[in-house]
Motif scaffolding. Structure first.
Motif, PDB file in Angstrom:
ATOM      1  N   MET A   1       0.830  -1.208   0.000  1.00  0.00           N
ATOM      2  CA  MET A   1       0.000   0.000   0.000  1.00  0.00           C
ATOM      3  C   MET A   1       0.860   1.251   0.000  1.00  0.00           C
ATOM      4  O   MET A   1       0.552   2.234  -0.680  1.00  0.00           O
ATOM      5  CB  MET A   1      -0.903  -0.013   1.228  1.00  0.00           C
ATOM      6  CG  MET A   1      -1.887  -1.141   1.173  1.00  0.00           C
ATOM      7  SD  MET A   1      -2.866  -1.205   2.654  1.00  0.00           S
ATOM      8  CE  MET A   1      -3.763  -2.699   2.339  1.00  0.00           C
TER       9      MET A   1
ATOM     10  N   ILE B   1       2.042   1.701  -3.550  1.00  0.00           N
ATOM     11  CA  ILE B   1       0.985   2.256  -4.406  1.00  0.00           C
ATOM     12  C   ILE B   1       0.835   3.748  -4.128  1.00  0.00           C
ATOM     13  O   ILE B   1       0.736   4.565  -5.039  1.00  0.00           O
ATOM     14  CB  ILE B   1      -0.350   1.528  -4.160  1.00  0.00           C
ATOM     15  CG1 ILE B   1      -0.273   0.112  -4.715  1.00  0.00           C
ATOM     16  CG2 ILE B   1      -1.497   2.269  -4.817  1.00  0.00           C
ATOM     17  CD1 ILE B   1      -1.407  -0.773  -4.282  1.00  0.00           C
TER      18      ILE B   1
ATOM     19  N   PHE C   1       1.497   6.869  -6.794  1.00  0.00           N
ATOM     20  CA  PHE C   1       0.464   7.866  -7.045  1.00  0.00           C
ATOM     21  C   PHE C   1       0.991   9.269  -6.750  1.00  0.00           C
ATOM     22  O   PHE C   1       0.790  10.205  -7.512  1.00  0.00           O
ATOM     23  CB  PHE C   1      -0.755   7.574  -6.177  1.00  0.00           C
ATOM     24  CG  PHE C   1      -1.873   8.535  -6.388  1.00  0.00           C
ATOM     25  CD1 PHE C   1      -2.798   8.323  -7.382  1.00  0.00           C
ATOM     26  CD2 PHE C   1      -1.989   9.676  -5.605  1.00  0.00           C
ATOM     27  CE1 PHE C   1      -3.814   9.216  -7.589  1.00  0.00           C
ATOM     28  CE2 PHE C   1      -3.008  10.570  -5.810  1.00  0.00           C
ATOM     29  CZ  PHE C   1      -3.922  10.337  -6.807  1.00  0.00           C
TER      30      PHE C   1
ATOM     31  N   ILE D   1       3.565  10.319  -9.510  1.00  0.00           N
ATOM     32  CA  ILE D   1       3.024  10.492 -10.859  1.00  0.00           C
ATOM     33  C   ILE D   1       1.935  11.555 -10.880  1.00  0.00           C
ATOM     34  O   ILE D   1       2.006  12.516 -11.635  1.00  0.00           O
ATOM     35  CB  ILE D   1       2.512   9.152 -11.410  1.00  0.00           C
ATOM     36  CG1 ILE D   1       3.709   8.233 -11.664  1.00  0.00           C
ATOM     37  CG2 ILE D   1       1.733   9.362 -12.705  1.00  0.00           C
ATOM     38  CD1 ILE D   1       3.355   6.883 -12.176  1.00  0.00           C
ATOM     39  N   PHE D   2       0.922  11.407 -10.007  1.00  0.00           N
ATOM     40  CA  PHE D   2      -0.197  12.351 -10.069  1.00  0.00           C
ATOM     41  C   PHE D   2       0.056  13.618  -9.274  1.00  0.00           C
ATOM     42  O   PHE D   2      -0.581  14.632  -9.500  1.00  0.00           O
ATOM     43  CB  PHE D   2      -1.481  11.672  -9.594  1.00  0.00           C
ATOM     44  CG  PHE D   2      -2.124  10.851 -10.652  1.00  0.00           C
ATOM     45  CD1 PHE D   2      -3.016  11.422 -11.538  1.00  0.00           C
ATOM     46  CD2 PHE D   2      -1.809   9.523 -10.805  1.00  0.00           C
ATOM     47  CE1 PHE D   2      -3.586  10.675 -12.535  1.00  0.00           C
ATOM     48  CE2 PHE D   2      -2.378   8.761 -11.800  1.00  0.00           C
ATOM     49  CZ  PHE D   2      -3.265   9.341 -12.670  1.00  0.00           C
TER      50      PHE D   2
ATOM     51  N   VAL E   1       2.703  14.622 -13.474  1.00  0.00           N
ATOM     52  CA  VAL E   1       1.608  15.008 -14.368  1.00  0.00           C
ATOM     53  C   VAL E   1       1.589  16.517 -14.593  1.00  0.00           C
ATOM     54  O   VAL E   1       1.264  17.003 -15.671  1.00  0.00           O
ATOM     55  CB  VAL E   1       0.276  14.500 -13.770  1.00  0.00           C
ATOM     56  CG1 VAL E   1      -0.891  15.281 -14.287  1.00  0.00           C
ATOM     57  CG2 VAL E   1       0.101  13.041 -14.083  1.00  0.00           C
TER      58      VAL E   1
ATOM     59  N   PHE F   1      -4.516   9.816  -0.779  1.00  0.00           N
ATOM     60  CA  PHE F   1      -4.928   8.715  -1.655  1.00  0.00           C
ATOM     61  C   PHE F   1      -4.970   7.400  -0.884  1.00  0.00           C
ATOM     62  O   PHE F   1      -5.952   6.659  -0.945  1.00  0.00           O
ATOM     63  CB  PHE F   1      -3.952   8.603  -2.831  1.00  0.00           C
ATOM     64  CG  PHE F   1      -4.289   7.512  -3.799  1.00  0.00           C
ATOM     65  CD1 PHE F   1      -5.297   7.684  -4.723  1.00  0.00           C
ATOM     66  CD2 PHE F   1      -3.606   6.312  -3.778  1.00  0.00           C
ATOM     67  CE1 PHE F   1      -5.621   6.676  -5.600  1.00  0.00           C
ATOM     68  CE2 PHE F   1      -3.919   5.299  -4.659  1.00  0.00           C
ATOM     69  CZ  PHE F   1      -4.934   5.486  -5.565  1.00  0.00           C
TER      70      PHE F   1
ATOM     71  N   THR G   1      -8.187   5.153  -0.027  1.00  0.00           N
ATOM     72  CA  THR G   1      -8.229   3.861  -0.704  1.00  0.00           C
ATOM     73  C   THR G   1      -8.223   2.722   0.301  1.00  0.00           C
ATOM     74  O   THR G   1      -8.988   1.775   0.184  1.00  0.00           O
ATOM     75  CB  THR G   1      -7.032   3.739  -1.656  1.00  0.00           C
ATOM     76  OG1 THR G   1      -6.981   4.890  -2.466  1.00  0.00           O
ATOM     77  CG2 THR G   1      -7.156   2.530  -2.527  1.00  0.00           C
TER      78      THR G   1
END
Lengths: 319, 203
Positions: free
Chosen positions: A91, A94, A98, A101-102, A106, A124, A128
């Motif tokens: 987790m 992940i 995120f 990248i985000f 981005v 996030f 999640t």
């Protein structure tokens, strides 16, 4: 040294910058305290997450001549230090992918992101994998060596200082011998790192001052008015939870914080007041994360407003 | 005319996809893609409304004065949406319960107005009908893929049946609207990257 190692592996070098190096230096006390209180697994988690963060940025820039910016390690380390000790590694990975990248790539890479990537990653993961992020807060092990002699703390859960009002102000709270997220429990370690940043001016002093003052003011106000029984006294409220960590490392992030003086004050007061309000009047026990992200939303427009006002004043004075 | 017909009938899922390239109709993409089943019926409803309203408006395109063409097309779309609503109410009341507000929102779906205005008002009935079908299918394609991923990751089920075992940790964010946002963004990203490169190669 790291660059030599990486060039042997034939992957891009890292572009180190002084301010990012300083933040990493300032994080060392917090990393040590996280190992001391929650076991060696936290160091392992930091390493793994850093490697994944590096590669997720590398994926984006491998076709260009850019280097991986060192801020990615700051993001990854800050991100891990805000996680609960017992979070499964997958987790965390992940979350950091995120976040990089985000939260960063981005928008166009280093220096262009709107939101604090580490906090974005935490939000996030929080939404999640909710039960893992909020349910379990294992207590630090007993004994003198504590976490240095174990891999991971046992599942003995304990109320965090934020949710347990009966917890008295004790050396434990300042030292960090309470349950909570990895890096934030020890107010002492965070403050040592924070003072280093404050001293070297790597962190914006104005933001630190104003967030601190406004949060203390708000908490004192609520405490004196005695709104409900959950309100902690100001000193405990500052030491408990992630407030100091957010204050020194998150709110002062030079990219997402505003550039103009008035905008900085507005931003800081917003963070300080919102943190206390969210803590006391909402479902969430801690509000630093949300208040900094909310303040980030208003950074571009306040910066723009104060910039144009300055310009208008100059024109007026000239004519 | 034949050329145009050929162009339209080739269902190209990536190129010329209203969701990807014009970012149309994403409100329903975000709202109904929680479960595959509801998404499927939503898609069928949209295909039905889109193709038939295209056909009808194309029939009357010479009779409608240009000043009130929008009013008339909205009225026509609304009547088809009402038909879908009544059909669902009589035959599938459970699904209507889950879809409730979004069936009515089909009328405001940008794809339908867009196709009616740009295509059906200028073309012959059969071509318009085929165009409506094509757009509907292409739209459903996106919606179904997003719903598939969201249901699988968010609830570990497909069409209501548990597929993944207990080992799967449910991703809470996939059941929220923000999960659909992220998925759509990733989706658009991948598709655009792929198809814009192809376009450059051709031209």
């Amino acid at each position: 040294m790291v660059n030599k190692f990486l060039s042997k592996l034939k992957i891009n070098n890292i572009a180190w910058s002084l301010s990012m190096k300083r933040v990493l230096w300032a994080l060392i006390p917090s990393i040590l305290s996280s190992v001391y209180f929650f076991g060696w697994r936290s160091l392992f988690m930091i390493l793994i997450v850093n490697i994944f963060a590096y590669f997720s940025e590398y994926l984006f820039i491998k076709n260009s001549n850019k280097k991986v910016h060192s801020s990615v390690f700051v993001i990854a380390t800050l991100f891990v230090l805000t996680l609960p000790p017992s979070l499964p590694l997958g987790m965390a990975v992940i979350g950091v992918i995120f976040a990089v990248i985000f939260g960063k790539m981005v928008f166009g890479g280093f220096g262009r992101n709107i939101f604090n990537p580490a906090l974005l990653g935490r939000v996030f993961v929080c939404f999640t994998f909710g039960p893992y992020m909020m349910g379990e807060w294992p207590a630090p092990p007993l004994g003198v060596l504590k976490g240095f002699k174990c891999w991971i703390v046992d599942g003995l859960t304990m109320a965090t200082p934020l949710t347990d009002n009966s917890m008295a102000l004790s050396p434990d709270l300042i030292m960090g011998n309470v349950s909570g997220s990895l890096g934030e429990t020890s107010a002492l370690a965070v403050t040592i790192g924070g003072i280093y940043l404050y001293w070297t001016k790597s962190a914006n002093r104005r933001i630190i001052n104003w967030v601190f003052i406004s949060a203390i003011f708000m908490q004192t106000l609520l405490w004196l008015l005695n709104i409900n029984e959950q309100v902690l006294d100001p000193f405990r409220a500052i030491c408990a939870g992630g407030f100091l960590f957010g204050l020194f490392f998150m709110a002062t992030d030079p990219i997402t914080a505003p550039k103009h003086k008035e905008a900085q004050i507005l931003y800081s007061v917003f963070i300080g007041v919102m943190t206390i309000l969210i803590r006391n009047f909402s479902f969430w026990p801690e509000g630093v994360m949300f208040s900094i992200l909310l303040a980030n939303v208003f950074v571009p427009i306040t910066d723009y407003y104060f910039k144009s006002r300055k310009k208008r004043k100059k024109i007026k004075n000239a004519s | 005319m034949l050329k145009g017909e050929k162009k339209i009938t080739t269902v190209n899922l990536g190129k010329d996809n209203p969701v990807f390239l014009q970012i149309l109709g994403i409100c329903s993409t975000l709202a109904v893609t929680n479960y595959l089943k509801t998404t499927m019926f939503m898609c069928l409803g949209i295909i039905f409304v889109l193709s038939l309203s295209n056909l009808t408006i194309s029939f009357f395109r010479k009779l409608i004065p240009s000043k009130i063409k929008r009013v008339i097309s909205i009225l026509l779309i609304a009547s088809y949406v009402t038909i879908v609503d009544i059909l669902l109410k009589t035959y599938m009341p459970d699904i209507l319960k889950q879809l409730a507000p979004y069936v009515g929102i089909i009328i405001a779906n940008c794809i339908i107005m867009g196709r009616v205005e740009t295509f059906a008002l200028n073309n012959k009935p059969i071509i318009s009908f085929i165009d409506g079908l094509r757009c509907g299918i292409v739209y459903s394609f996106v919606l179904l893929i997003i719903a598939f991923i969201r249901e699988l990751m968010g609830n570990a089920t497909l069409w209501g049946y548990p597929v993944l075992g207990d080992w799967w940790v449910k991703w809470g964010i996939m059941t929220m609207a923000s999960g659909a946002f992220f998925l759509l963004a990733i989706f658009v990203w991948i598709v655009k990257n792929k198809f814009t490169k192809e376009d450059n190669g051709v031209e």
